[in-house]
Design a protein around this motif. Sequence first.
Motif, PDB file in Angstrom:
ATOM      1  N   THR A 125      15.196  -6.835   0.016  1.00  0.00           N
ATOM      2  CA  THR A 125      14.049  -6.494   0.846  1.00  0.00           C
ATOM      3  C   THR A 125      14.272  -6.933   2.291  1.00  0.00           C
ATOM      4  N   HIS A 145       4.018  -8.244  -7.389  1.00  0.00           N
ATOM      5  CA  HIS A 145       3.754  -7.648  -8.699  1.00  0.00           C
ATOM      6  C   HIS A 145       4.902  -6.744  -9.125  1.00  0.00           C
ATOM      7  N   HIS A 146       5.446  -5.992  -8.169  1.00  0.00           N
ATOM      8  CA  HIS A 146       6.547  -5.087  -8.497  1.00  0.00           C
ATOM      9  C   HIS A 146       7.776  -5.858  -8.973  1.00  0.00           C
ATOM     10  N   PHE A 147       8.198  -6.871  -8.195  1.00  0.00           N
ATOM     11  CA  PHE A 147       9.414  -7.556  -8.645  1.00  0.00           C
ATOM     12  C   PHE A 147       9.159  -8.423  -9.863  1.00  0.00           C
ATOM     13  N   ALA A 166       1.468  -6.624  -3.663  1.00  0.00           N
ATOM     14  CA  ALA A 166       2.007  -5.474  -4.394  1.00  0.00           C
ATOM     15  C   ALA A 166       3.501  -5.651  -4.631  1.00  0.00           C
ATOM     16  N   GLN A 167       4.215  -6.161  -3.630  1.00  0.00           N
ATOM     17  CA  GLN A 167       5.653  -6.402  -3.795  1.00  0.00           C
ATOM     18  C   GLN A 167       5.910  -7.466  -4.844  1.00  0.00           C
ATOM     19  N   ASP A 197       7.323  -7.385 -12.391  1.00  0.00           N
ATOM     20  CA  ASP A 197       7.505  -6.404 -13.467  1.00  0.00           C
ATOM     21  C   ASP A 197       8.978  -6.100 -13.704  1.00  0.00           C
ATOM     22  N   VAL A 198       9.707  -5.834 -12.615  1.00  0.00           N
ATOM     23  CA  VAL A 198      11.126  -5.484 -12.734  1.00  0.00           C
ATOM     24  C   VAL A 198      11.910  -6.631 -13.363  1.00  0.00           C
TER      25      VAL A 198
END
Length: 91
Positions: free
Chosen positions: A75, A38-40, A35-36, A42-43
Amino acid sequence: MSAMDAFDQNPSEKAETSELKRMIAVEQQKAQFQAQVHHFTDVCWDKCVDSPGSKLDYRTETCLVNCVERFIDTTLAITNRFTQIVQKGAH
């Protein structure tokens, strides 16, 4: 499983339950890590990629590398800070 069930288990069943809990925890950590990522992704994609092409130009590649590295650094800093807080609270 209730507290009474834990007393009813033989050592083999307790070991299996413990191993199952460990495996679930490992899978939860993997899911959290994904999930992390995927998040970074996207960002950093939104921040660095103007128009996707067949190849990354130098500016876009550098931006992506720096974005991901800063995200990881941040992080780790937050994780270390929380660890310090928890350790101080445990004493």
